[in-house]
Design a protein around this motif. Structure first.
Motif, PDB file in Angstrom:
ATOM      1  N   ALA A 104       1.261   4.425  -2.566  1.00 46.96           N
ATOM      2  CA  ALA A 104       1.034   5.783  -2.057  1.00 46.96           C
ATOM      3  C   ALA A 104       2.264   6.661  -2.275  1.00 46.96           C
ATOM      4  O   ALA A 104       2.141   7.837  -2.663  1.00 46.96           O
ATOM      5  N   ILE A 135       2.383  10.169  -4.269  1.00 46.74           N
ATOM      6  CA  ILE A 135       2.796  11.396  -3.578  1.00 46.74           C
ATOM      7  C   ILE A 135       3.943  12.069  -4.317  1.00 46.74           C
ATOM      8  O   ILE A 135       3.962  13.297  -4.499  1.00 46.74           O
ATOM      9  N   LEU A 165       0.824  -1.212   0.000  1.00 48.59           N
ATOM     10  CA  LEU A 165       0.000   0.000   0.000  1.00 48.59           C
ATOM     11  C   LEU A 165       0.858   1.261   0.000  1.00 48.59           C
ATOM     12  O   LEU A 165       0.578   2.221  -0.738  1.00 48.59           O
ATOM     13  N   ILE A 166       1.915   1.266   0.825  1.00 45.44           N
ATOM     14  CA  ILE A 166       2.759   2.461   0.926  1.00 45.44           C
ATOM     15  C   ILE A 166       3.587   2.652  -0.338  1.00 45.44           C
ATOM     16  O   ILE A 166       3.867   3.794  -0.737  1.00 45.44           O
TER      17      ILE A 166
END
Length: 470
Positions: A409, A413, A405-406
């Protein structure tokens, strides 16, 4: 009597010599030389060499995208979010497989066949990944990383099982440290050599592009093939040792029961939060680090790859040393706090200063190694032995979920906000881990301080428990 005769026929024994029950000479009807005797240290050292190289290809190829970040984005026409999908696709299968890797080794394939199968997945996954780049089909690259991920984490479980099977009660802690060092060596070599390989292939092809990228990744697949050969040799040596020493095939010993999750104590959930909050600020950063150092510090690609790999370079020799230090001192929670604060300091330096990044990355390398040595053993202090398999499986599962997930993300970003905002995001993740470890310190203190005992206090308690049991 039958066992004795079989052993004589396998070892070639006739009469026992004066030293340790072994015959004095070699030849027909005489013992094997030490390098061929599974009970001898020299033979186990040979096995250890193959054991350490078993995961070399997997770790070398895992960070191929990080070593060639600029080339991937340019040659395949990607944005950062799509680039980070390559890491997410590796993690997705391991959200589930972390629970079942040990089960597959113990109950389905066995350690020898399981290791070969997982090595094949790694090898085939890397070839598919390279083929996707070669044909400029990004979806095929994603399929390759997914297949690669199926084998990668489970191969690490198999490697640990071999280590326990051959070295339990002898040199196990040193062996685990050497395996981790070899894994980090694979990552380090990848970071520092793949750019050079890409350049040489580009010279041969005539220009950079997806064909050059695919060919470079196909060359990297040779390391996976080498690890597959190590798996085959290990299988042969282990089968041979089983016949000679009459031992059972190694097993992980893990017992996975999902119903155990409801019995996990608060301290274990806090350890899970620390694990996720910390590692999502390390691995995705390394995956995106090369361009960061080029853009912010005006480094050349070679310099950027070198500084980006320093975490792994430091981890290779530091992990056994720091593990020994934690073993001798205890105080695991304090060491975890120090590691988390040091990592936060490193990220703040990278975000808000223009100091030489070698300083921050060196701090990150030391703290990363320290946290691994202090955090993971704590699980065994807070759950009973029959729940260890479930606890470690769950910990790895949510770690991979967090990384997947990160990774997505972080890519989004970076595309929208840039590196400064991304560093603030990573620092926030570390702050979450810091809050969790401080909470863990106080919760543990209220419960008697088991996690933060000194090594001498733990040894005393263990001695008393052994005396009571007798």
């Amino acid at each position: 009597m039958a066992d004795y005769e079989e052993r004589r026929s396998l070892l070639g024994e006739e009469d026992e010599g004066p030293s340790g029950g072994r015959p004095a000479a070699s030849g027909p009807g005489r013992p094997l030389p030490p390098i061929c005797d599974p009970s001898h240290l020299l033979h186990r050292v040979v096995v250890l060499v193959f054991m350490c190289f078993l995961g070399f290809g997997s770790y070398f190829c895992y960070d191929n995208p990080a070593a060639l970040q600029t080339e991937f984005i340019q040659d395949l026409d990607l944005n950062t979010a799509k680039f980070m999908q390559l890491y997410a696709w590796y993690s997705w299968p391991n959200v589930v497989l972390c629970f079942f890797g040990g089960f597959l080794i113990d109950r389905v394939f066995g350690i020898r066949l399981g290791t070969i199968i997982f090595s094949l997945f790694v090898c085939v996954g890397q070839v598919i990944f390279a083929a996707g780049a070669l044909m400029n089909h990004f979806w095929l690259c994603e399929v390759g990383r997914f297949v690669f991920g199926i084998g990668g984490e489970s191969l690490a479980v198999a490697q640990n099982t071999y280590a326990v099977n051959w070295f339990k009660g002898k040199e196990l802690n040193l062996v685990f440290g050497l395996q981790l060092s070899m894994a980090r060596l694979g990552s380090t070599v990848n970071m520092n050599i793949m750019g050079w390989v890409y350049g040489k292939v580009a010279d041969s092809v005539g220009s950079p592009g997806h064909t050059t990228l695919g060919a470079s990744l196909m060359i990297a697949a040779v390391t996976c093939l080498f690890s597959l050969v190590c798996a085959l040799v290990l299988g042969f040596l282990d089968k041979r040792a089983e016949k000679i020493l009459h031992k059972e095939e190694g097993q992980t010993g893990e017992v996975i029961k999902l119903t155990d999750v409801k019995d996990f104590p608060l301290t274990l959930w806090l350890i899970f939060i620390i694990c996720v909050g910390y590692y999502v600020a390390v691995f995705p950063f390394i995956g995106l680090g090369q361009v960061f150092f080029i853009e912010k510090y005006n480094f050349s690609p070679a310099e950027a790859r070198a500084v980006n790999s320093i975490v792994y370079i430091i981890s290779a020799p530091a992990s056994p040393v720091l593990g020994f230090m934690v073993d001798k001192t205890g105080r695991n929670v304090v060491w975890v706090i120090i590691a988390v604060i040091t990592t936060l300091t490193a990220h703040m330096m990278l975000a808000f200063t223009f100091w030489n990044p070698w300083i921050a990355m060196s701090l990150l390398g030391v703290s990363y190694s320290l946290l691994a040595c202090a955090l993971w053993p704590m699980v065994a202090f807070v759950v009973p032995e029959h729940q260890l398999g479930t606890a470690y499986g769950f910990m790895q599962s949510i770690q991979n979920l967090g990384l997947a997930l990160i990774a997505m993300a972080a890519g989004a970003i970076l595309d929208i906000r840039g590196y400064l905002f991304l560093e603030v995001f990573f620092s926030t993740c570390i702050c979450l881990a810091l809050m969790a470890v401080v909470t863990l310190y106080f919760v543990d203190y209220l419960k008697g301080g088991d996690l933060n005992r000194s090594a001498s206090a733990r040894a005393k308690l263990q001695k008393e428990a052994t005396s009571d049991a007798e």
